[in-house]
Design a protein around this motif. Structure first.
Motif, mmCIF file in Angstrom:
data_model
loop_
_atom_site.group_PDB
_atom_site.id
_atom_site.type_symbol
_atom_site.label_atom_id
_atom_site.label_comp_id
_atom_site.label_asym_id
_atom_site.label_seq_id
_atom_site.Cartn_x
_atom_site.Cartn_y
_atom_site.Cartn_z
ATOM 1 N N MET A 113 -78.748 7.356 63.166
ATOM 2 C CA MET A 113 -78.863 7.708 61.753
ATOM 3 C C MET A 113 -78.904 6.429 60.921
ATOM 4 S SD MET A 113 -78.783 11.065 61.491
ATOM 5 C CE MET A 113 -78.262 11.421 59.839
ATOM 6 N N LYS A 114 -79.693 6.460 59.868
ATOM 7 C CA LYS A 114 -79.734 5.328 58.948
ATOM 8 C C LYS A 114 -78.878 5.648 57.734
ATOM 9 C CE LYS A 114 -83.538 3.075 58.260
ATOM 10 N NZ LYS A 114 -84.925 2.711 57.933
ATOM 11 N N HIS A 115 -78.386 4.635 57.080
ATOM 12 C CA HIS A 115 -77.626 4.755 55.831
ATOM 13 C C HIS A 115 -76.292 5.486 56.006
ATOM 14 C CE1 HIS A 115 -81.369 3.408 54.128
ATOM 15 N NE2 HIS A 115 -81.977 4.503 54.505
ATOM 16 N N ASN A 116 -75.752 5.527 57.216
ATOM 17 C CA ASN A 116 -74.445 6.144 57.472
ATOM 18 C C ASN A 116 -74.397 7.611 57.038
ATOM 19 O OD1 ASN A 116 -72.003 5.803 58.693
ATOM 20 N ND2 ASN A 116 -71.066 4.674 57.033
ATOM 21 N N ASP A 117 -75.532 8.301 57.089
ATOM 22 C CA ASP A 117 -75.653 9.672 56.605
ATOM 23 C C ASP A 117 -74.782 10.680 57.346
ATOM 24 O OD1 ASP A 117 -79.202 9.428 55.949
ATOM 25 O OD2 ASP A 117 -77.482 9.055 54.655
ATOM 26 N N CYS A 118 -74.343 10.378 58.551
ATOM 27 C CA CYS A 118 -73.693 11.432 59.325
ATOM 28 C C CYS A 118 -72.182 11.512 59.146
ATOM 29 C CB CYS A 118 -74.071 11.322 60.806
ATOM 30 S SG CYS A 118 -73.477 9.858 61.627
ATOM 31 N N SER A 119 -71.660 10.994 58.053
ATOM 32 C CA SER A 119 -70.234 11.154 57.751
ATOM 33 C C SER A 119 -70.035 12.322 56.796
ATOM 34 C CB SER A 119 -69.668 9.860 57.164
ATOM 35 O OG SER A 119 -69.706 8.836 58.112
ATOM 36 N N THR A 120 -70.638 13.439 57.145
ATOM 37 C CA THR A 120 -70.530 14.644 56.330
ATOM 38 C C THR A 120 -70.093 15.807 57.224
ATOM 39 O OG1 THR A 120 -72.892 15.011 56.663
ATOM 40 C CG2 THR A 120 -72.252 13.902 54.622
ATOM 41 N N PRO A 121 -69.562 16.874 56.644
ATOM 42 C CA PRO A 121 -68.988 17.967 57.437
ATOM 43 C C PRO A 121 -69.881 18.551 58.532
ATOM 44 C CG PRO A 121 -68.404 18.246 55.140
ATOM 45 C CD PRO A 121 -69.364 17.087 55.200
ATOM 46 N N GLU A 122 -71.196 18.592 58.324
ATOM 47 C CA GLU A 122 -72.049 19.212 59.350
ATOM 48 C C GLU A 122 -72.124 18.406 60.644
ATOM 49 O OE1 GLU A 122 -75.084 17.281 56.447
ATOM 50 O OE2 GLU A 122 -73.183 18.352 56.275
ATOM 51 N N TYR A 123 -71.656 17.160 60.639
ATOM 52 C CA TYR A 123 -71.673 16.330 61.839
ATOM 53 C C TYR A 123 -70.302 16.250 62.532
ATOM 54 C CZ TYR A 123 -76.297 14.870 60.356
ATOM 55 O OH TYR A 123 -77.612 14.861 59.989
ATOM 56 N N ILE A 124 -69.340 17.031 62.090
ATOM 57 C CA ILE A 124 -68.007 17.032 62.702
ATOM 58 C C ILE A 124 -68.038 17.854 63.988
ATOM 59 C CG2 ILE A 124 -65.601 17.753 62.443
ATOM 60 C CD1 ILE A 124 -65.906 17.222 59.427
ATOM 61 N N VAL A 125 -67.503 17.290 65.058
ATOM 62 C CA VAL A 125 -67.419 18.000 66.340
ATOM 63 C C VAL A 125 -65.993 17.944 66.867
ATOM 64 C CG1 VAL A 125 -69.827 17.555 66.971
ATOM 65 C CG2 VAL A 125 -68.059 15.953 67.687
ATOM 66 N N ASN A 126 -65.632 18.935 67.671
ATOM 67 C CA ASN A 126 -64.364 18.929 68.383
ATOM 68 C C ASN A 126 -64.601 18.222 69.711
ATOM 69 O OD1 ASN A 126 -62.863 20.449 66.472
ATOM 70 N ND2 ASN A 126 -63.819 22.313 67.231
ATOM 71 N N CYS A 127 -63.848 17.175 69.967
ATOM 72 C CA CYS A 127 -64.016 16.416 71.209
ATOM 73 C C CYS A 127 -63.410 17.179 72.381
ATOM 74 C CB CYS A 127 -63.365 15.046 71.067
ATOM 75 S SG CYS A 127 -64.065 14.094 69.692
ATOM 76 N N THR A 128 -63.803 16.813 73.585
ATOM 77 C CA THR A 128 -63.306 17.471 74.792
ATOM 78 C C THR A 128 -61.794 17.270 74.914
ATOM 79 O OG1 THR A 128 -65.415 17.035 75.863
ATOM 80 C CG2 THR A 128 -63.576 17.652 77.295
ATOM 81 N N VAL A 129 -61.082 18.371 75.037
ATOM 82 C CA VAL A 129 -59.617 18.354 75.085
ATOM 83 C C VAL A 129 -59.115 17.478 76.228
ATOM 84 C CG1 VAL A 129 -57.571 19.816 75.369
ATOM 85 C CG2 VAL A 129 -59.530 20.662 74.091
ATOM 86 N N ASN A 130 -58.160 16.611 75.917
ATOM 87 C CA ASN A 130 -57.477 15.738 76.875
ATOM 88 C C ASN A 130 -58.397 14.783 77.642
ATOM 89 O OD1 ASN A 130 -54.943 16.674 76.217
ATOM 90 N ND2 ASN A 130 -54.971 18.260 77.775
ATOM 91 N N VAL A 131 -59.650 14.667 77.232
ATOM 92 C CA VAL A 131 -60.574 13.731 77.890
ATOM 93 C C VAL A 131 -61.079 12.722 76.867
ATOM 94 C CG1 VAL A 131 -62.778 13.501 79.105
ATOM 95 C CG2 VAL A 131 -61.271 15.431 79.612
ATOM 96 N N GLN A 132 -61.678 13.241 75.805
ATOM 97 C CA GLN A 132 -62.184 12.374 74.750
ATOM 98 C C GLN A 132 -61.112 12.261 73.674
ATOM 99 O OE1 GLN A 132 -65.732 14.723 74.034
ATOM 100 N NE2 GLN A 132 -66.994 13.079 74.903
ATOM 101 N N ASP A 133 -60.373 11.168 73.709
ATOM 102 C CA ASP A 133 -59.235 11.002 72.817
ATOM 103 C C ASP A 133 -59.477 9.976 71.718
ATOM 104 O OD1 ASP A 133 -59.360 8.956 74.656
ATOM 105 O OD2 ASP A 133 -57.218 8.912 75.063
ATOM 106 N N MET A 134 -60.719 9.514 71.580
ATOM 107 C CA MET A 134 -61.052 8.533 70.554
ATOM 108 C C MET A 134 -62.399 8.877 69.912
ATOM 109 S SD MET A 134 -59.923 4.832 72.025
ATOM 110 C CE MET A 134 -59.011 4.229 70.621
ATOM 111 N N CYS A 135 -62.621 8.289 68.752
ATOM 112 C CA CYS A 135 -63.922 8.353 68.095
ATOM 113 C C CYS A 135 -64.565 6.976 68.242
ATOM 114 C CB CYS A 135 -63.774 8.672 66.615
ATOM 115 S SG CYS A 135 -63.026 10.274 66.254
#
Length: 139
Positions: A30-52
């Motif tokens: 993505m250009k211009h940091n556009d994806c810091s909006t609610p539609e790009y929020i995801v739930n990470c894999t439980v107990n596996v993906q513990d960071m962003c």
């Protein structure tokens, strides 16, 4: 936790016995940091993906962003491995890791002080002088 709405799952993950889950922004190129909006929020894999994870790439046509969930091991290895390429110049690649919800979003801008706050700070020596004078003149 199937009956709990997604926005409340992070609250329940604070209690012992529940799986830990973090939410991150996720997007590709993505250009211009556009994806810091609610539609790009995801739930990470439980107990596996513990960071962003956040990647900032400087390309001829501008700055591109990749954001995702990551495991702490993979993210920390990637960020340290690319540290030498994080120059801010053309073809630069910077990878950062963080472990709080939605921490891979855009940085918050500092609030602009209001006129009242600015005037108070500008007049602070005068206010202190007047207070000291009043204390000296009290019987």
């Amino acid at each position: 936790m199937k009956d709990i709405p997604p926005q409340n799952k992070s609250f329940w993950s604070l209690f012992p016995g529940n799986a830990l889950q973090i939410q991150c922004y996720q997007c590709e190129e993505m250009k211009h940091n556009d994806c810091s909006t609610p539609e790009y929020i995801v739930n990470c894999t439980v107990n596996v993906q513990d960071m962003c994870q956040k990647e900032v790439l400087v390309k001829p046509d501008g700055i591109h962003y990749r954001k995702s969930c990551a495991s702490s091991g993979a993210c920390l290895i990637a960020s340290s491995g690319y540290q030498q390429f994080c120059t801010g110049r053309l073809n630069s690649v910077c990878i950062s890791c963080c472990n709080t919800p939605l921490c891979n979003g855009s940085k918050r801008k500092r609030p602009v002080p209001s006129a009242a706050t600015s005037n108070l700070q500008t007049n602070q020596p005068l206010i202190l002088f007047l207070l000291a004078l009043k204390l000296l003149l009290l019987p």
